[in-house]
Design an enzyme around this catalytic site. Structure first.
Site, short mmCIF file in Angstrom:
data_model
loop_
_atom_site.label_atom_id
_atom_site.label_comp_id
_atom_site.label_asym_id
_atom_site.label_seq_id
_atom_site.Cartn_x
_atom_site.Cartn_y
_atom_site.Cartn_z
N GLY A 119 0.77 -1.23 0.00
CA GLY A 119 0.00 0.00 0.00
C GLY A 119 0.81 1.28 0.00
N GLY A 120 2.08 1.23 -0.32
CA GLY A 120 2.88 2.45 -0.35
C GLY A 120 2.42 3.41 -1.43
N HIS A 171 11.28 -4.62 4.13
CA HIS A 171 9.85 -4.88 4.04
C HIS A 171 9.45 -5.56 2.73
CE1 HIS A 171 5.67 -4.34 5.05
NE2 HIS A 171 5.43 -3.54 4.02
N TRP A 172 10.32 -5.52 1.74
CA TRP A 172 9.97 -5.95 0.38
C TRP A 172 10.69 -7.24 0.03
CZ3 TRP A 172 10.11 -2.66 -4.67
CH2 TRP A 172 8.81 -2.56 -5.16
N ASN A 199 5.08 -3.91 -8.25
CA ASN A 199 5.40 -4.58 -6.99
C ASN A 199 6.02 -5.96 -7.20
OD1 ASN A 199 3.42 -4.71 -3.88
ND2 ASN A 199 5.62 -4.67 -4.21
N ARG A 233 7.12 6.03 -9.17
CA ARG A 233 6.21 5.95 -8.03
C ARG A 233 5.68 7.34 -7.65
NH1 ARG A 233 6.41 1.07 -4.64
NH2 ARG A 233 5.23 2.32 -3.14
N ASN A 284 1.68 -8.91 -0.21
CA ASN A 284 2.75 -8.15 0.43
C ASN A 284 2.14 -6.99 1.21
OD1 ASN A 284 4.84 -5.52 -0.68
ND2 ASN A 284 5.37 -6.92 0.94
#
Length: 290
Positions: A39-40, A268-269, A48, A187, A107
């Site tokens: 959700g970034g 986080h990824w 993603n 992004r 994710n």
């Protein structure tokens, strides 16, 4: 996180789900797998999972939607129950695809969507892979610096490239050098879509029902977690600064059919930073190869 332009082998379709448009890219044959993105700011499905789609498509029918509020899907979500809103629409997408059951890979925000869908309708989920999912103990401790950075993106003086670059390079990944400037630019452009700015899809709950919304977004308060039958693999980066890695141990302790893998030197990824590991372990788990 390279270009978000879909490779030519991807079939692109926009589906009508409960009066909203859900965009999805698809490739491959075999058991269906939905890849649900995080959700970034400026996120989308294909960007993603750029490092994973091709490998997983060697064995699976890979379907990569843009979640409601993101990418080429209709903007705006129900802020009173965000995870429920997402899961309802992804379940509706399964219906539009003619699928009663599918594997789910999620994710962060997409992991929360997958978990909520499985809790509400476990018969619709075959196997599930969650990477640093949201909603694990979120009401039991203060938000992490990374989550605060994400939630504050549209507040204050509003979105900026500098704010987004800090979130991506400092909080999203372990090794900032892996992120090219072009990825931040892409992004950022997506994050300032006027429709998104007017209704950011991921916000800090507010108003008189904020506490109720927060409780709905904390899966550790849901008794159904203890009896969820769906075979689940949880992958978590040991250096995750957005969602606490301790969440992985919480899920493994609560869920009756849950494996946990913690990846060293990873943020986080996981699916991006440890793509080869992720692709192998994900494909094996979904196929039932232990």
């Amino acid at each position: 996180m390279t270009s978000t332009t879909a490779p030519p082998e991807l079939r692109e379709t926009t589906y009508d789900v409960a009066g909203r448009k859900i965009f999805a890219a698809e490739t491959g044959d075999g058991p269906p797998v939905l890849l649900l993105h995080g959700g970034g700011p400026g996120a989308s499905g294909v960007s993603n999972y750029r490092r994973n789609i091709g490998e997983l498509a060697k064995e699976y029918r890979v379907i990569v939607p843009d979640l409601p509020g993101y990418g080429r899907s209709t903007k705006g979500i129900d802020s009173a129950d965000p995870f429920g809103f997402l899961s309802d629409h992804i379940r509706g997408l399964l219906d539009e695809l003619g699928l009663h059951k599918a594997h789910l890979v999620g994710n962060s925000y997409g992991g929360a969507c997958a978990l909520r869908l499985a809790l509400d309708t476990p018969d619709r989920v075959d196997r599930m892979v969650l990477m640093g999912p949201g909603g694990i103990g979120t009401t039991r401790a203060l938000p992490t610096p990374g989550l605060n950075s994400l939630l504050n993106y549209y507040t204050g003086q509003g979105p900026s490239r500098l704010k987004l670059e800090k979130f991506i390079r400092h909080y999203l990944v372990f090794n900032a050098a892996e992120i090219p400037d072009s990825a931040v630019d892409e992004r950022y452009r997506a994050s300032i879509d006027p429709e998104v700015v007017a209704s950011p899809p991921l916000q800090r709950p507010s108003g008189p029902n904020a506490l109720r919304t927060l409780w709905k977004m904390d899966f550790t308060r849901d008794a159904r977690l203890d009896r969820l039958p769906v075979p689940t693999l949880v992958l978590w980066g040991a250096n995750d600064k957005v969602n606490r890695p301790s969440g992985g141990r919480t899920l493994a302790a609560r869920m009756p059919n849950c494996d946990l893998y913690v990846a060293a030197n990873t943020g986080h990824w996981v699916q991006f930073e440890r793509a080869a590991l992720f692709n192998r372990i994900c494909a094996d788990f979904l196929a039932g190869r232990r």
